[in-house]
Scaffold this motif. Structure first.
Motif, PDB file in Angstrom:
ATOM      1  N   LEU A 140       0.848  -1.188   0.000  1.00 35.26           N
ATOM      2  CA  LEU A 140       0.000   0.000   0.000  1.00 35.26           C
ATOM      3  C   LEU A 140       0.883   1.238   0.000  1.00 35.26           C
ATOM      4  N   ALA A 141       0.374   2.315  -0.551  1.00 37.25           N
ATOM      5  CA  ALA A 141       1.086   3.593  -0.464  1.00 37.25           C
ATOM      6  C   ALA A 141       1.150   4.047   0.987  1.00 37.25           C
ATOM      7  N   ASN A 142       2.262   4.665   1.362  1.00 37.03           N
ATOM      8  CA  ASN A 142       2.384   5.170   2.723  1.00 37.03           C
ATOM      9  C   ASN A 142       1.340   6.254   2.980  1.00 37.03           C
ATOM     10  N   GLU A 143       1.123   7.109   2.010  1.00 37.84           N
ATOM     11  CA  GLU A 143       0.062   8.119   2.052  1.00 37.84           C
ATOM     12  C   GLU A 143      -0.575   8.182   0.668  1.00 37.84           C
ATOM     13  N   THR A 144      -1.868   8.353   0.611  1.00 39.83           N
ATOM     14  CA  THR A 144      -2.539   8.479  -0.684  1.00 39.83           C
ATOM     15  C   THR A 144      -3.732   9.415  -0.559  1.00 39.83           C
TER      16      THR A 144
ATOM     17  N   GLY B 162       4.675  11.895 -12.753  1.00 43.06           N
ATOM     18  CA  GLY B 162       5.870  12.519 -12.208  1.00 43.06           C
ATOM     19  C   GLY B 162       5.826  12.635 -10.695  1.00 43.06           C
ATOM     20  N   THR B 163       6.893  13.131 -10.143  1.00 41.93           N
ATOM     21  CA  THR B 163       6.985  13.339  -8.697  1.00 41.93           C
ATOM     22  C   THR B 163       6.863  14.825  -8.381  1.00 41.93           C
TER      23      THR B 163
ATOM     24  N   GLY C 140       5.332  13.171  -3.241  1.00 40.39           N
ATOM     25  CA  GLY C 140       4.963  11.855  -3.743  1.00 40.39           C
ATOM     26  C   GLY C 140       4.914  11.831  -5.253  1.00 40.39           C
ATOM     27  N   LYS C 141       4.231  10.807  -5.763  1.00 39.48           N
ATOM     28  CA  LYS C 141       4.123  10.600  -7.199  1.00 39.48           C
ATOM     29  C   LYS C 141       2.675  10.765  -7.622  1.00 39.48           C
ATOM     30  N   VAL C 142       2.461  11.580  -8.658  1.00 41.00           N
ATOM     31  CA  VAL C 142       1.103  11.783  -9.156  1.00 41.00           C
ATOM     32  C   VAL C 142       0.787  10.704 -10.191  1.00 41.00           C
TER      33      VAL C 142
ATOM     34  N   GLN D 106       2.398   8.616  -1.823  1.00 46.13           N
ATOM     35  CA  GLN D 106       3.754   8.620  -1.279  1.00 46.13           C
ATOM     36  C   GLN D 106       4.178   7.166  -1.117  1.00 46.13           C
ATOM     37  N   THR D 107       5.218   6.753  -1.817  1.00 50.52           N
ATOM     38  CA  THR D 107       5.613   5.344  -1.834  1.00 50.52           C
ATOM     39  C   THR D 107       6.981   5.083  -1.216  1.00 50.52           C
TER      40      THR D 107
END
Length: 331
Positions: free
Chosen positions: A37-41, A61-62, A144-146, A168-169
């Protein structure tokens, strides 16, 4: 002594494979499957309705925390703000004149209070409009990454429309379930090894949270761990195979599972004493590959029979044949 008429000759002793019970270190572990799972999403959505004027991020992108992702049209709000600023200046002059008149009893206190209240209302409207202008800008709440954008420039949007997802991964979370009977062996801070499909290497994670309740339908406990992901090899949604070491036992006796024979009284295996087959009732513990731990019934140094188990009987004479080194088999 020879046998009488009609009796067959005694059968010669059987040649059997055997091993010697030795104490080994037994690693107690839990095997499970889980998902990353992503740390934050978060789903990025506008906070107000309006025309999407500009998009600044690149799909996939990030971005860093606080980065400007997009802007809505704010021409109407800026025009409204300019009008309010004029009203503020006019109201401020009125209040100042009223104060001078109040000091010489030229107007009543009630009239002065009315003008002062009107000025405060104008200032409040200015603040509301400024907040509205601030909300035309959409910022990243964390680094994070979009993902893939769902809207285009020029579209009229509302706060129900999703612009893009942000994840956020690094670090990344690992979630898995363990059986209820093994939940008591878990605690925060335990280290985990896991692998994912498509990658040959293994990864490390640390348990940071345990569910407070047992799932009644599956009788399992949900566990979450976190793993560094600086290289970005791990992605949310990856299927993971988890191995969690709970303890290490010294001087455990491991035997092949094929050496265990089910009987009415439980389980038994054969040992050899003074060349004779002796059955021993045993209790077993954890399994490791094709071996099982013996918790009671035999001792270190006993000779364990590994072949001919269905052919021999208690008291039969046997001759040791091939020695099977179980310790080397594990290496």
């Amino acid at each position: 002594m020879g046998g009488g008429p009609g009796k067959g000759k005694d059968m010669p002793p059987s040649v059997v494979d055997y091993t010697i019970a030795t104490g080994q270190e037994l690693t107690m572990s839990i095997l499970a499957t889980g998902n990353l799972l992503a740390n934050e999403t978060v789903e990025i959505r506008p906070e107000r309705a309006g025309r999407l004027e500009k998009i600044y991020f690149k799909e996939g992108g990030t971005v860093i925390k606080g980065a400007l992702l997009a802007e809505l049209d704010r021409d109407d709000l800026e025009a409204q703000l300019a009008k309010l600023k004029v009203n503020e200046q006019f109201s401020d002059r009125e209040v100042k004149r009223a104060k001078a008149l109040l000091d010489i009893d030229g107007i009543t206190q009630e009239e002065y209070d009315r003008l002062a209240t009107n000025l405060n209302l104008v200032k409040a409207d200015i603040r509301v409009t400024e907040v509205g202008i601030e909300k035309t800008k959409i910022f990243a709440p964390f680094s994070g990454k979009v993902g893939l954008r769902q809207l285009s420039e020029g579209a009229f949007v509302s706060n129900a429309d999703r612009l893009v997802s942000l994840q956020q991964t690094n670090p990344i979370k690992l979630e898995f379930d363990v059986p209820e009977r093994e939940a008591r062996d878990l605690k925060n801070g335990q280290l985990i090894t896991f692998t994912v499909e498509g990658l040959k290497q293994s990864f490390k994670a640390t348990v940071y949270a345990l569910s407070s309740v047992i799932n009644q339908s599956t009788r399992t406990l949900t566990v979450r761990a976190t793993s560094p992901n600086g290289e970005g090899l791990l992605q949310p949604g990856n299927f993971a195979r988890v191995s969690l070491v709970t303890s290490k036992l010294q001087n455990s006796i491991l035997v092949p599972t094929d050496a265990i024979i089910p009987v009415l009284e439980g389980q038994q295996l054969f040992i050899v004493k003074e060349g004779k087959v002796v059955p021993m009732l045993v209790e077993t513990g954890s399994r490791r590959n094709n071996k099982i731990a013996i918790t009671s019934g035999i001792s270190i140094g006993d000779t364990i029979l590994l072949s001919g188990l269905l052919a021999v009987k208690p008291g039969d004479m046997v001759i040791p044949g091939n020695f099977i080194d179980l310790v080397k088999m594990d290496k």
